[in-house]
Write a protein that holds these residues in place. Structure first.
Motif, PDB file in Angstrom:
ATOM      1  N   PRO A  15       0.835  -1.203   0.000  1.00 22.30           N
ATOM      2  CA  PRO A  15       0.000   0.000   0.000  1.00 22.30           C
ATOM      3  C   PRO A  15       0.869   1.252   0.000  1.00 22.30           C
ATOM      4  N   ASN A  16       0.374   2.283  -0.655  1.00 24.31           N
ATOM      5  CA  ASN A  16       1.118   3.536  -0.706  1.00 24.31           C
ATOM      6  C   ASN A  16       1.141   4.188   0.676  1.00 24.31           C
ATOM      7  N   THR A  17       2.300   4.693   1.067  1.00 21.23           N
ATOM      8  CA  THR A  17       2.381   5.407   2.341  1.00 21.23           C
ATOM      9  C   THR A  17       1.731   6.772   2.205  1.00 21.23           C
ATOM     10  N   TRP A  18       1.213   7.270   3.287  1.00 22.40           N
ATOM     11  CA  TRP A  18       0.535   8.563   3.268  1.00 22.40           C
ATOM     12  C   TRP A  18       1.025   9.378   4.464  1.00 22.40           C
ATOM     13  N   THR A  19       0.671  10.633   4.488  1.00 21.54           N
ATOM     14  CA  THR A  19       1.067  11.520   5.571  1.00 21.54           C
ATOM     15  C   THR A  19      -0.081  11.646   6.564  1.00 21.54           C
ATOM     16  N   PRO A  20       0.070  11.124   7.758  1.00 16.75           N
ATOM     17  CA  PRO A  20      -1.027  11.201   8.731  1.00 16.75           C
ATOM     18  C   PRO A  20      -1.048  12.556   9.433  1.00 16.75           C
ATOM     19  N   ARG A  21      -2.159  12.856  10.051  1.00 17.23           N
ATOM     20  CA  ARG A  21      -2.233  14.061  10.867  1.00 17.23           C
ATOM     21  C   ARG A  21      -1.652  13.788  12.257  1.00 17.23           C
ATOM     22  N   VAL A  22      -1.942  12.592  12.822  1.00 17.72           N
ATOM     23  CA  VAL A  22      -1.436  12.198  14.135  1.00 17.72           C
ATOM     24  C   VAL A  22      -0.610  10.929  13.951  1.00 17.72           C
ATOM     25  N   LEU A  23       0.675  11.016  14.256  1.00 18.57           N
ATOM     26  CA  LEU A  23       1.607   9.907  14.031  1.00 18.57           C
ATOM     27  C   LEU A  23       2.063   9.320  15.349  1.00 18.57           C
ATOM     28  N   LEU A  79      10.451   0.839   9.718  1.00 18.88           N
ATOM     29  CA  LEU A  79      11.821   1.235   9.374  1.00 18.88           C
ATOM     30  C   LEU A  79      12.822   0.287  10.020  1.00 18.88           C
ATOM     31  N   LYS A  80      13.993   0.180   9.395  1.00 15.17           N
ATOM     32  CA  LYS A  80      14.966  -0.828   9.816  1.00 15.17           C
ATOM     33  C   LYS A  80      15.858  -0.364  10.955  1.00 15.17           C
ATOM     34  N   ASP A  81      15.737   0.858  11.403  1.00 15.38           N
ATOM     35  CA  ASP A  81      16.594   1.386  12.468  1.00 15.38           C
ATOM     36  C   ASP A  81      15.760   2.317  13.339  1.00 15.38           C
ATOM     37  N   ARG A  82      16.258   2.619  14.516  1.00 12.43           N
ATOM     38  CA  ARG A  82      15.559   3.560  15.389  1.00 12.43           C
ATOM     39  C   ARG A  82      16.420   4.806  15.651  1.00 12.43           C
ATOM     40  N   SER A  83      17.341   5.064  14.754  1.00 11.81           N
ATOM     41  CA  SER A  83      18.230   6.204  14.917  1.00 11.81           C
ATOM     42  C   SER A  83      17.518   7.501  14.532  1.00 11.81           C
ATOM     43  N   THR A  84      18.127   8.613  14.910  1.00 15.57           N
ATOM     44  CA  THR A  84      17.566   9.922  14.586  1.00 15.57           C
ATOM     45  C   THR A  84      17.524  10.146  13.084  1.00 15.57           C
ATOM     46  N   ALA A  85      18.577   9.738  12.368  1.00 13.92           N
ATOM     47  CA  ALA A  85      18.676  10.003  10.929  1.00 13.92           C
ATOM     48  C   ALA A  85      17.568   9.299  10.144  1.00 13.92           C
ATOM     49  N   VAL A  86      17.281   8.038  10.491  1.00 12.28           N
ATOM     50  CA  VAL A  86      16.277   7.272   9.746  1.00 12.28           C
ATOM     51  C   VAL A  86      14.895   7.891   9.901  1.00 12.28           C
ATOM     52  N   LEU A  87      14.491   8.223  11.118  1.00  7.85           N
ATOM     53  CA  LEU A  87      13.176   8.840  11.325  1.00  7.85           C
ATOM     54  C   LEU A  87      13.136  10.243  10.744  1.00  7.85           C
ATOM     55  N   ARG A  88      14.238  10.970  10.842  1.00  6.13           N
ATOM     56  CA  ARG A  88      14.269  12.337  10.292  1.00  6.13           C
ATOM     57  C   ARG A  88      14.066  12.310   8.786  1.00  6.13           C
ATOM     58  N   ASP A  89      14.711  11.375   8.103  1.00  8.56           N
ATOM     59  CA  ASP A  89      14.547  11.288   6.643  1.00  8.56           C
ATOM     60  C   ASP A  89      13.104  10.948   6.274  1.00  8.56           C
ATOM     61  N   TRP A  90      12.491  10.057   7.032  1.00  8.23           N
ATOM     62  CA  TRP A  90      11.103   9.679   6.725  1.00  8.23           C
ATOM     63  C   TRP A  90      10.169  10.870   6.940  1.00  8.23           C
ATOM     64  N   LEU A  91      10.372  11.614   8.021  1.00  5.84           N
ATOM     65  CA  LEU A  91       9.518  12.769   8.306  1.00  5.84           C
ATOM     66  C   LEU A  91       9.682  13.864   7.259  1.00  5.84           C
ATOM     67  N   ALA A 134      10.304  13.366   4.179  1.00  3.16           N
ATOM     68  CA  ALA A 134       9.610  12.903   2.978  1.00  3.16           C
ATOM     69  C   ALA A 134       8.096  12.939   3.130  1.00  3.16           C
ATOM     70  N   HIS A 135       7.597  13.164   4.351  1.00  2.00           N
ATOM     71  CA  HIS A 135       6.154  13.213   4.599  1.00  2.00           C
ATOM     72  C   HIS A 135       5.839  14.454   5.435  1.00  2.00           C
ATOM     73  N   PRO A 136       5.917  15.633   4.842  1.00  2.00           N
ATOM     74  CA  PRO A 136       5.636  16.861   5.599  1.00  2.00           C
ATOM     75  C   PRO A 136       4.135  17.024   5.871  1.00  2.00           C
ATOM     76  N   GLY A 137       3.846  17.809   6.903  1.00  2.00           N
ATOM     77  CA  GLY A 137       2.451  18.100   7.207  1.00  2.00           C
ATOM     78  C   GLY A 137       1.913  17.413   8.446  1.00  2.00           C
ATOM     79  N   ILE A 138       2.726  16.659   9.160  1.00  2.00           N
ATOM     80  CA  ILE A 138       2.271  15.977  10.374  1.00  2.00           C
ATOM     81  C   ILE A 138       2.064  17.018  11.482  1.00  2.00           C
ATOM     82  N   GLU A 139       0.934  16.921  12.182  1.00  2.00           N
ATOM     83  CA  GLU A 139       0.588  17.906  13.205  1.00  2.00           C
ATOM     84  C   GLU A 139       0.933  17.443  14.624  1.00  2.00           C
ATOM     85  N   ILE A 140       0.746  16.161  14.913  1.00  2.00           N
ATOM     86  CA  ILE A 140       0.977  15.628  16.266  1.00  2.00           C
ATOM     87  C   ILE A 140       1.790  14.350  16.165  1.00  2.00           C
TER      88      ILE A 140
END
Length: 418
Positions: A40-48, A77-89, A91-97
């Motif tokens: 399934p295509n990933t989407w940008t949620p409002r609450v993550l 995601l394959k890691d829990r580091s700051t860089a991996v989550l930062r890159d994902w975020l 790529a998915h702007p607009g998250i509110e919470i």
């Protein structure tokens, strides 16, 4: 089915089918099959919701991302580091919470990639933190705690009420039962009836729920005692064996009276070592560190009257304990009512905790101060990481279904396609 497994076939054909069966159920074959399914295509949620999960416990960890409004897994995601989550975020702007635990890696990633998003710390982890600091406090000053509690135990041995009925047997017990049933029909609560009659709360609840009555467990009758003495004379000293024979006679009680009578029979003949008395019930106030931590961190309104009296006496025995307990209760009570006033209450609490004589409270206050925005949001909003923890548990079940041998890519596809 038997034909597929090779029964009723020639050796060559059976070997071929066995090879096909082995290949079709191997992880590589399953992965090849899963790879043919479109993700399934990933989407940008409002609450993550963000949380980590163990790929190999104690070694490598991944990150799971949940849409808390849709109750769906967005990505793994394959890691829990700051860089991996930062890159994902990014790529998915607009998250509110964003709800998360108190890990600094996730906090930095959200701050860098989604600075406008409101971060919410998980309340369960905050409660774990406050329980942990109380436990460390007790262990660090165990000598003082033991002295205070030993004094309190001495005071608690005194009768709490002069009109307490206490434990009765036979007809007296049945009269207590009738009294409890009448009070229950009159609308009394378990707690009120227990306080009025002096009967333990658990017994009142047991009777009023209809789970049992005094007649369900009859005491040892004379015929039962004669049977026990006959078995003892015949050399049968196993209380469980005697209990089995008593039940054939209609006895409905427990094994404790049997053990007690055997013990006294041995004492009369000087055979103390042959049997042991019935195990005494542990005193409710013989608290260990875990039980004491629970009492200090639980809201007062949740405690029984005896437990409240115990805590009050402990606090009265030491000024530092009383001050620390008051701060712990103030912080704990903010979880009972999530309102906007809690932000101001938290600021006031932090200023007082920073001046506390308890080292653990000062350290906890400093960590909350560094994460003030997320903690204050946790005490004012209903969002939490509870749903994310549930999705992590589901991921663990999928891991166990593959006996821990599935690769990350296979697990990721199984979770996203579930």
């Amino acid at each position: 089915m038997l034909a597929k497994l090779g029964f009723g076939m020639g050796a060559e054909q059976a070997a071929t089918n066995s090879h096909v069966l082995h290949i079709s159920t191997s992880p590589d074959a399953i992965l090849r099959l899963m790879k043919t399914q479109p993700l399934p295509n990933t989407w940008t949620p409002r609450v993550l919701g963000v949380d980590d999960w163990a790929i190999r416990k104690g070694q490598t960890y991944g990150t799971i991302l949940i849409d808390l409004e849709r109750h769906q897994v967005i990505d793994v995601l394959k890691d829990r580091s700051t860089a991996v989550l930062r890159d994902w975020l990014k790529a998915h702007p607009g998250i509110e919470i964003v709800t998360r635990d108190r890990a600094s890696d996730y906090s930095r990633a959200v701050t860098e990639a989604a600075p406008k998003a409101l971060q919410v710390a998980d309340r369960w982890h905050l409660l774990c933190n406050i329980s942990g600091l109380v436990r460390e406090w007790i262990l660090r000053e165990r000598t003082k705690w033991k002295e205070v509690i030993s004094t309190v135990k001495t005071e608690l041995r005194e009768p709490e009420s002069s009109n307490k009925i206490g434990r009765k047997t036979g007809e007296g017990r049945r009269q207590q039962y009738q009294e409890v049933m009448l009070l229950g029909k009159a609308g009394g609560t378990y707690k009120e009836i227990a306080a009025q009659t002096g009967i333990p709360y658990a017994t009142v609840r047991w009777w009023l729920r209809g789970d049992g009555s005094p007649d369900d467990r009859s005491p040892l009758s004379e015929s039962h005692r004669d049977k026990i003495k006959a078995c003892w004379t015949a050399g049968i000293d196993s209380s469980l064996e005697i209990l089995r024979q008593l039940k054939e006679m209609g006895y409905t009680g427990s094994v404790d009276p049997v053990r007690r009578l055997l013990y006294h029979l041995d004492l009369e003949q000087g055979l103390q070592g042959r049997s042991v008395p019935a195990r005494p019930r542990a005193h409710r106030r013989d608290f260990n560190t875990t039980a004491l931590t629970r009492l200090l961190t639980m809201p007062k309104s949740f405690l029984a009257d005896k437990d409240q009296r115990f805590v009050n006496l402990v606090c009265a025995g030491d000024r530092e304990i009383a001050a620390g307990y008051a701060l712990i209760q103030r912080f704990r009570n903010m979880f009972l009512n999530l309102t906007v006033d809690n932000k101001v209450n938290l600021q006031s609490w932090l200023s007082e905790a920073a001046r506390s004589t308890v080292v653990e409270l000062r350290q906890f206050a400093a960590s909350v101060e560094r994460d003030f925005g997320a903690v204050s949001a946790a005490l004012t909003l209903h969002w939490s990481n509870a749903q994310t923890e549930g999705q992590v548990n589901k991921l663990k079940l999928i891991k166990r279904r593959h006996f821990g041998r599935a690769s990350f890519e296979l697990l990721r596809r199984c979770v996203l396609l579930a």
